[in-house]
Design a protein around this motif. Structure first.
Motif, short mmCIF file in Angstrom:
data_model
loop_
_atom_site.label_atom_id
_atom_site.label_comp_id
_atom_site.label_asym_id
_atom_site.label_seq_id
_atom_site.Cartn_x
_atom_site.Cartn_y
_atom_site.Cartn_z
N PRO A 21 1.24 -1.48 -0.06
CA PRO A 21 0.45 -0.46 -0.10
C PRO A 21 0.68 1.37 0.25
O PRO A 21 0.40 2.39 -0.91
CB PRO A 21 -0.95 0.14 1.40
N LEU A 22 2.19 1.52 0.86
CA LEU A 22 2.86 2.40 0.86
C LEU A 22 3.59 2.69 -0.92
O LEU A 22 3.25 3.73 -1.08
CB LEU A 22 3.68 2.36 1.75
N VAL A 23 3.82 1.59 -1.46
CA VAL A 23 4.79 1.95 -2.70
C VAL A 23 3.55 2.14 -3.56
O VAL A 23 3.68 2.98 -4.52
CB VAL A 23 4.98 0.70 -3.29
N VAL A 24 1.95 1.76 -3.69
CA VAL A 24 1.51 2.36 -4.92
C VAL A 24 0.95 3.30 -4.33
O VAL A 24 0.63 4.13 -5.14
CB VAL A 24 -0.01 1.36 -4.52
N ALA A 25 0.45 3.81 -3.01
CA ALA A 25 0.70 4.75 -3.32
C ALA A 25 1.35 5.64 -3.80
O ALA A 25 1.42 7.17 -3.49
CB ALA A 25 -0.17 5.42 -0.92
N GLY A 26 2.91 5.57 -3.15
CA GLY A 26 3.66 6.21 -3.30
C GLY A 26 3.99 6.26 -4.65
O GLY A 26 3.87 7.79 -5.42
N LEU A 62 5.93 5.80 -17.67
CA LEU A 62 4.75 4.77 -16.26
C LEU A 62 5.42 2.69 -16.66
O LEU A 62 4.97 2.90 -15.27
CB LEU A 62 3.60 5.20 -16.55
N LEU A 63 5.08 2.64 -17.11
CA LEU A 63 5.38 0.88 -17.31
C LEU A 63 7.04 1.04 -16.79
O LEU A 63 6.63 0.33 -15.73
CB LEU A 63 5.14 0.93 -19.07
N PHE A 64 7.52 2.05 -16.86
CA PHE A 64 9.33 1.69 -15.94
C PHE A 64 8.63 1.75 -14.62
O PHE A 64 9.44 1.17 -14.21
CB PHE A 64 10.43 2.31 -17.26
N ALA A 65 8.51 2.84 -14.16
CA ALA A 65 8.48 3.27 -13.44
C ALA A 65 7.59 2.31 -12.21
O ALA A 65 8.16 2.19 -11.06
CB ALA A 65 7.44 4.39 -13.37
N GLY A 66 7.05 1.91 -13.46
CA GLY A 66 5.92 0.72 -12.59
C GLY A 66 6.35 -0.25 -12.14
O GLY A 66 6.67 -1.64 -10.83
N THR A 72 10.89 -2.44 -6.04
CA THR A 72 11.04 -2.25 -5.21
C THR A 72 10.13 -3.22 -3.67
O THR A 72 10.36 -3.05 -2.29
CB THR A 72 11.09 -0.76 -4.62
N ALA A 73 8.64 -2.93 -4.49
CA ALA A 73 8.22 -3.62 -2.77
C ALA A 73 8.14 -5.12 -2.67
O ALA A 73 8.46 -5.51 -1.22
CB ALA A 73 6.07 -3.39 -3.47
N ALA A 74 8.53 -5.13 -3.69
CA ALA A 74 8.98 -7.38 -3.58
C ALA A 74 10.35 -6.95 -2.69
O ALA A 74 10.38 -7.76 -1.61
CB ALA A 74 9.14 -7.69 -4.98
#
Length: 185
Positions: A21-26, A62-66, A72-74
């Motif tokens: 959730p933190l990574v998605v919100a960021g 945006l795809l690269f950033a995703g 990062t989340a993993a």
């Protein structure tokens, strides 16, 4: 949770649920901020700037950033779970208290990260101070000509009737004559 009998999959899942959730919100905040800044700053750019219309959010970026966000989340979610799995839970519980740490290697790693962050901050502060000093010095440099009361104009001509040299010359002469007629020029 490990002491209560949670298996490795459950620990990894819990750790990921804390980080995702933190990574998605960021990520969402970053995209919204980028969109807002583009809509704010692009109109301030000069219209003669090449490829001005191409400045936009690109789906490939945006795809690269995703992908970076997922990585990062993993990493941030799985690493603590694997660290807990290496512990001897019975020994950790016996030694538990306010002073429980994960061992010498982890303490050295944390210390190294703190030292590297402090070094990076000092380097950035020195570079920023030098950049500001250079900017102030550049503002005091004499350009070699009198720059007061001078106006520079750039014309981007796209009219089809000015394609040949004769029409273009007449157009330029008419502009110069009209400007010379202005008071103070």
């Amino acid at each position: 949770r490990a002491a209560l009998g949670a298996n490795k999959g459950r620990l990894i899942l819990q750790s990921m649920m804390e980080v995702v959730p933190l990574v998605v919100a960021g990520g969402i905040c970053g995209v919204l901020l980028a969109h807002w800044l583009l809509s704010l700053l692009v109109p301030l750019l000069p219209s003669t700037m090449p490829r001005l219309e191409a400045i936009q959010l690109d789906w490939r970026v945006l795809l690269f950033a995703g992908a970076i966000l997922i990585g990062t989340a993993a990493t941030a979610g799985i690493a603590p779970a694997f660290q807990v799995m290496r512990w001897n839970i019975n020994q950790v519980i016996r030694e538990s208290g306010r002073t429980t740490i994960s061992g010498g290697a982890a303490a050295r790693l944390r210390g190294g990260l703190v030292v590297s962050q402090i070094a990076a901050v000092i380097i950035l502060m020195v570079v920023s101070a030098l950049l500001i000093r250079s900017f102030v010095a550049l503002q005091k440099v004499d350009p070699g000509f009198r720059a007061n009361n001078i106006l520079s104009v750039h014309l981007a001509l796209s009219e089809s009737h000015l394609r040949d040299n004769a029409a273009f010359s007449r157009f330029c002469r008419s502009i110069v004559e009209r400007v010379r007629a202005l008071p103070g020029v």
